[in-house]
Design an enzyme around this catalytic site. Structure first.
Site, PDB file in Angstrom:
ATOM      1  N   CYS A  59       0.810  -1.224   0.000  1.00 33.29           N
ATOM      2  CA  CYS A  59       0.000   0.000   0.000  1.00 33.29           C
ATOM      3  C   CYS A  59       0.839   1.268   0.000  1.00 33.29           C
ATOM      4  O   CYS A  59       0.363   2.332  -0.389  1.00 33.29           O
ATOM      5  CB  CYS A  59      -0.935  -0.002   1.205  1.00 33.29           C
ATOM      6  SG  CYS A  59      -1.989  -1.457   1.300  1.00 33.29           S
TER       7      CYS A  59
ATOM      8  N   HIS B 252      -3.160   6.916   2.403  1.00 34.67           N
ATOM      9  CA  HIS B 252      -3.646   5.641   1.880  1.00 34.67           C
ATOM     10  C   HIS B 252      -5.093   5.452   2.317  1.00 34.67           C
ATOM     11  O   HIS B 252      -5.444   5.650   3.489  1.00 34.67           O
ATOM     12  CB  HIS B 252      -2.776   4.496   2.396  1.00 34.67           C
ATOM     13  CG  HIS B 252      -3.346   3.142   2.143  1.00 34.67           C
ATOM     14  ND1 HIS B 252      -3.890   2.787   0.923  1.00 34.67           N
ATOM     15  CD2 HIS B 252      -3.480   2.057   2.950  1.00 34.67           C
ATOM     16  CE1 HIS B 252      -4.321   1.543   0.994  1.00 34.67           C
ATOM     17  NE2 HIS B 252      -4.087   1.072   2.202  1.00 34.67           N
TER      18      HIS B 252
ATOM     19  N   ASN C 203     -10.473   0.041  -0.576  1.00 38.25           N
ATOM     20  CA  ASN C 203      -9.024   0.010  -0.427  1.00 38.25           C
ATOM     21  C   ASN C 203      -8.416  -0.520  -1.731  1.00 38.25           C
ATOM     22  O   ASN C 203      -8.556  -1.690  -2.052  1.00 38.25           O
ATOM     23  CB  ASN C 203      -8.657  -0.890   0.756  1.00 38.25           C
ATOM     24  CG  ASN C 203      -7.160  -0.988   0.993  1.00 38.25           C
ATOM     25  OD1 ASN C 203      -6.360  -0.668   0.137  1.00 38.25           O
ATOM     26  ND2 ASN C 203      -6.791  -1.451   2.178  1.00 38.25           N
TER      27      ASN C 203
END
Length: 314
Positions: free
Chosen positions: A113, A239, A270
């Site tokens: 990520c 993020h 996500n």
């Protein structure tokens, strides 16, 4: 040149929207449970024949067109991804081929990520060193390929998409020094299991505690390295892991009330390495982040790793 700058952005998302109501038919969950724990309402899911390279190339093409540069101007292409199944040629090389970029150095980077901010720093360093004058940096993920659609704690999180930035060498350092690192003692907290048929897994509570207790100080460090206070920021794009994490982390940065905080996780889920450039590109496209404003980018995840820098919006 003494620095680099972001000159253009682009993003791409698949057409299919997967709602919480859709997930209720697939796994033991409901809309209220998902929203309370994650803030997510929808996510985009790529079709079986839409690959990481497809999404990366679509986002990169938009960024390149917006930059006004020609494909021949690009000297480096980097794709941040942890979900691509293609090992060779790299996704970056495939993007270069599709965009007819003739002679750039091309490579993929996997820092989960944190990948896009890591790749952005790597490209910034290359441009500062004179290895190229213009670079494409892309975050692209097909996380739906990695989802365990029987696990209600993880499958509700994941979405697909890509975001891209064109950066150019500059007399002014409009991409600030990176604050990056990792805590490898916690590398099992976010992981892909079963290497040949990988599935996403994480220790959600451990990640939440880490992100909300330890990361705000590191995010503030990125601002310090850029020589600006958190109160000077016009925007923050972290993020897009979980809305609760985003709100807790940004609250501890003591921002001004009018700072724009990216909350794309609500509609996109996500998207791992794609989440920061995807959210940033949307905010700039909608005019919510005007040109010439300082924005903190800060990404974190598997590793456990982090990377962040302050940029000036194109």
């Amino acid at each position: 040149m003494s620095g680099s700058r972001v000159v253009a952005l682009g993003h791409h998302q698949p057409e299919r929207v997967l709602t919480n109501a859709d997930l209720e038919k697939m796994v033991d969950t409901d809309d209220a449970w998902i929203r309370q724990r994650t803030g997510i309402a929808t996510r985009r899911i790529a079709s079986a024949d839409e690959s990481v390279a497809d999404m990366a190339a679509a986002a990169a093409a938009k960024a390149l067109a917006a930059s006004g540069l020609s494909p021949a101007d690009i000297g480096q292409v980097t794709v941040a991804t942890c979900s691509a199944i293609d090992r060779c040629p790299s996704i970056a090389a495939q993007v270069a081929n599709r965009l007819q970029i003739p002679a750039a150095v091309c490579f993929d980077l996997n820092n989960a990520c944190a990948g896009f901010c890591t790749a952005l720093a790597t490209a910034d360093h290359a441009l500062r060193a004179g290895a190229a004058r213009h670079a494409l940096v892309i975050g692209a993920e097909k996380m739906s390929d990695l989802a365990d659609w029987t696990d209600r704690s993880s499958c509700i999180l994941l979405g697909d998409g890509a975001g891209a930035a064109v950066i150019s060498a500059s007399d002014d350092a409009l991409i600030g020094p990176v604050a990056w690192g990792s805590d490898p003692t916690r590398n099992n907290a976010v992981r892909l299991v079963d290497a040949w048929q990988p599935r996403f897994a994480q220790e959600g509570q451990a990640v939440f505690r880490w992100a909300t207790s330890e990361l705000p100080a590191i995010a503030a460090q990125a601002c310090e390295r850029a020589g600006i206070a958190t109160t000077d920021l016009a925007g923050v794009v972290t993020h897009q892991a979980n809305l609760r994490i985003i709100e807790a982390l940004t609250r501890k940065l003591k921002l001004r009330d009018d700072v724009v905080i990216a909350r794309d996780v609500v509609e996109s889920g996500n998207t791992s390495a794609a989440s920061v450039p995807l959210a940033l590109s949307k905010l700039v496209e909608r005019g919510e982040l005007p040109s010439g404003r300082p924005v903190l980018l800060f990404a974190f995840g598997g590793g456990l790793s982090w990377a962040g820098q302050v940029i000036t919006t194109p």
